[in-house]
Write a protein that holds these residues in place. Structure first.
Motif, PDB file in Angstrom:
ATOM      1  N   VAL A 298      37.120  38.437  32.222  1.00  0.00           N
ATOM      2  CA  VAL A 298      37.658  38.110  33.545  1.00  0.00           C
ATOM      3  C   VAL A 298      36.550  38.408  34.551  1.00  0.00           C
ATOM      4  O   VAL A 298      36.006  39.519  34.566  1.00  0.00           O
ATOM      5  CB  VAL A 298      38.903  38.947  33.897  1.00  0.00           C
ATOM      6  CG1 VAL A 298      39.412  38.567  35.293  1.00  0.00           C
ATOM      7  CG2 VAL A 298      40.004  38.759  32.860  1.00  0.00           C
ATOM      8  N   ARG A 299      36.245  37.437  35.412  1.00  0.00           N
ATOM      9  CA  ARG A 299      35.185  37.607  36.408  1.00  0.00           C
ATOM     10  C   ARG A 299      35.690  37.143  37.770  1.00  0.00           C
ATOM     11  O   ARG A 299      36.412  36.153  37.862  1.00  0.00           O
ATOM     12  CB  ARG A 299      33.933  36.811  36.029  1.00  0.00           C
ATOM     13  CG  ARG A 299      33.302  37.282  34.730  1.00  0.00           C
ATOM     14  CD  ARG A 299      32.239  36.320  34.223  1.00  0.00           C
ATOM     15  NE  ARG A 299      31.706  36.736  32.935  1.00  0.00           N
ATOM     16  CZ  ARG A 299      31.030  35.946  32.106  1.00  0.00           C
ATOM     17  NH1 ARG A 299      30.807  34.687  32.432  1.00  0.00           N
ATOM     18  NH2 ARG A 299      30.594  36.412  30.946  1.00  0.00           N
ATOM     19  N   ALA A 300      35.271  37.856  38.806  1.00  0.00           N
ATOM     20  CA  ALA A 300      35.665  37.485  40.164  1.00  0.00           C
ATOM     21  C   ALA A 300      34.455  37.559  41.073  1.00  0.00           C
ATOM     22  O   ALA A 300      33.614  38.462  40.953  1.00  0.00           O
ATOM     23  CB  ALA A 300      36.768  38.411  40.678  1.00  0.00           C
ATOM     24  N   TRP A 301      34.397  36.607  41.981  1.00  0.00           N
ATOM     25  CA  TRP A 301      33.340  36.525  42.983  1.00  0.00           C
ATOM     26  C   TRP A 301      33.971  36.522  44.362  1.00  0.00           C
ATOM     27  O   TRP A 301      35.006  35.894  44.578  1.00  0.00           O
ATOM     28  CB  TRP A 301      32.512  35.260  42.795  1.00  0.00           C
ATOM     29  CG  TRP A 301      31.814  35.147  41.477  1.00  0.00           C
ATOM     30  CD1 TRP A 301      30.542  35.523  41.163  1.00  0.00           C
ATOM     31  CD2 TRP A 301      32.366  34.603  40.264  1.00  0.00           C
ATOM     32  NE1 TRP A 301      30.266  35.256  39.844  1.00  0.00           N
ATOM     33  CE2 TRP A 301      31.366  34.691  39.264  1.00  0.00           C
ATOM     34  CE3 TRP A 301      33.608  34.066  39.918  1.00  0.00           C
ATOM     35  CZ2 TRP A 301      31.567  34.257  37.957  1.00  0.00           C
ATOM     36  CZ3 TRP A 301      33.819  33.633  38.624  1.00  0.00           C
ATOM     37  CH2 TRP A 301      32.803  33.723  37.654  1.00  0.00           C
ATOM     38  N   GLU A 302      33.334  37.196  45.298  1.00  0.00           N
ATOM     39  CA  GLU A 302      33.824  37.288  46.668  1.00  0.00           C
ATOM     40  C   GLU A 302      32.889  36.508  47.586  1.00  0.00           C
ATOM     41  O   GLU A 302      31.667  36.483  47.359  1.00  0.00           O
ATOM     42  CB  GLU A 302      33.847  38.765  47.085  1.00  0.00           C
ATOM     43  CG  GLU A 302      34.767  39.078  48.240  1.00  0.00           C
ATOM     44  CD  GLU A 302      34.977  40.582  48.332  1.00  0.00           C
ATOM     45  OE1 GLU A 302      36.123  41.014  48.235  1.00  0.00           O
ATOM     46  OE2 GLU A 302      33.977  41.317  48.474  1.00  0.00           O
ATOM     47  N   ARG A 303      33.462  35.902  48.598  1.00  0.00           N
ATOM     48  CA  ARG A 303      32.621  35.149  49.546  1.00  0.00           C
ATOM     49  C   ARG A 303      31.762  36.118  50.360  1.00  0.00           C
ATOM     50  O   ARG A 303      32.233  37.143  50.816  1.00  0.00           O
ATOM     51  CB  ARG A 303      33.488  34.306  50.486  1.00  0.00           C
ATOM     52  CG  ARG A 303      34.205  33.193  49.722  1.00  0.00           C
ATOM     53  CD  ARG A 303      34.742  32.111  50.629  1.00  0.00           C
ATOM     54  NE  ARG A 303      35.282  31.032  49.796  1.00  0.00           N
ATOM     55  CZ  ARG A 303      34.545  30.057  49.265  1.00  0.00           C
ATOM     56  NH1 ARG A 303      33.252  30.022  49.497  1.00  0.00           N
ATOM     57  NH2 ARG A 303      35.114  29.119  48.534  1.00  0.00           N
TER      58      ARG A 303
END
Length: 304
Positions: A298-303
């Motif tokens: 699971v991977r998440a990127w933030e603006r």
């Protein structure tokens, strides 16, 4: 989170609806944002990696994940959730990049929850409430699932506060029809059998038993759902506000779970016995230990 959804509405379908969302308050900032487990993952344009769970350690990182227990029950699901290595396991399945999380339902006839409910199945559900949440950015999980009717694994996000006012984003729901998965949005005025729902169908020769990347991207006025980089549903703030207030301008945390039976599988397959939404063939395969949801990462990127 103690009320059964059946006490709220005559029928609530195509959802992972909750009576309430979380006892934790929202985060002032993501405590894991500066410490992803890998620095080699390329970020989408204009974003930075803030969460990278590769499931390579062979155990659950409790600094990132909570485990749901057996007092929780919604949607007439046929399992109880337990904190056990039987239901929340780890391994190196074929095609995974290193290790993987394995959520595996088990047949345990007569299991009794602390609230006295009887369930013949136990399974696993984990979340990042109070540990990681994302507002604007992108989140993706690489997942493989079984073909069996009546299973109900999901990858989704939930806001803090009372449901449905908190907002819910169902990135991937699957009910045992191998050619498709679905996505949905829930909030005040558009919850339960929500109008904001969309199925995606896999290309010819492809189904859920193969590895796929399920993604959600969120901006201040748009939510985009994709599979393997292919966008299949785009919802704007204006579309949502035809039904009720936009609730996707605040942090939401991540949930991975494997339910069996329940209102959504039953809506699709109409099966009543031996369990609500769950056929005997699937029960037999659960007994044999042949059913699992595998999550590679699971991977998440933030603006920025």
């Amino acid at each position: 989170m103690t009320k059964n959804m059946l006490t709220r509405l005559p029928i609530i379908c195509a959802v992972l609806a909750l009576a309430s969302c979380s006892g934790h308050g929202p985060l002032a900032e993501n405590p894991l944002a500066q410490t992803p487990s890998s620095t080699a993952v390329a970020a989408p344009d204009g974003m930075r990696l803030v969460f990278d769970e590769e499931f390579n350690s062979g155990s659950l990182d409790r600094s990132r994940w909570n485990v749901e227990g057996p007092t929780f029950w919604v949607n007439n699901e046929q399992q109880a959730y337990i904190d056990s290595s039987k239901t929340i396991a780890f391994g190196t399945p074929d095609g995974a990049d290193g290790g993987a999380l394995i959520l595996r339902p088990q047949y345990e006839p007569g299991y009794t929850t602390p609230l006295g409910r009887k369930a013949d199945f136990v399974s696993g559900r984990i979340n990042t409430s109070g540990k990681f949440a994302l507002t604007y950015g992108k989140i993706t999980a690489r997942i493989r699932m079984p073909a069996d009717a009546g299973v109900w694994p999901a990858f989704w996000m939930l806001g803090y506060g009372q449901w449905p006012d908190c907002g819910e984003l169902d990135i991937m729901e699957y009910v045992g029809e191998p050619k498709w998965t679905s996505a949905a949005m829930h909030g005040p005025g558009y919850f339960g059998d929500t109008p904001l729902v969309k199925r995606q169908t896999f290309p010819q020769g492809v189904d859920v038993t193969q590895w796929h990347e399920y993604s959600l991207e969120r901006t201040p006025d748009t939510v985009i759902f994709s599979v393997d980089g292919r966008e299949f549903y785009r919802v704007t703030k204006a579309m949502v506000e035809k039904y009720g207030p936009w609730r996707f301008d605040r942090p939401e945390y991540v949930i991975l779970n494997f339910a069996v039976g329940g209102v959504y599988p039953h809506k699709v397959n109409g099966i009543e016995k031996p369990y609500f939404g769950l056929p005997q063939s699937t029960v037999d395969r659960i007994k044999a230990g042949k059913i699992a949801m595998e999550v590679d990462w699971v991977r998440a990127w933030e603006r920025n």
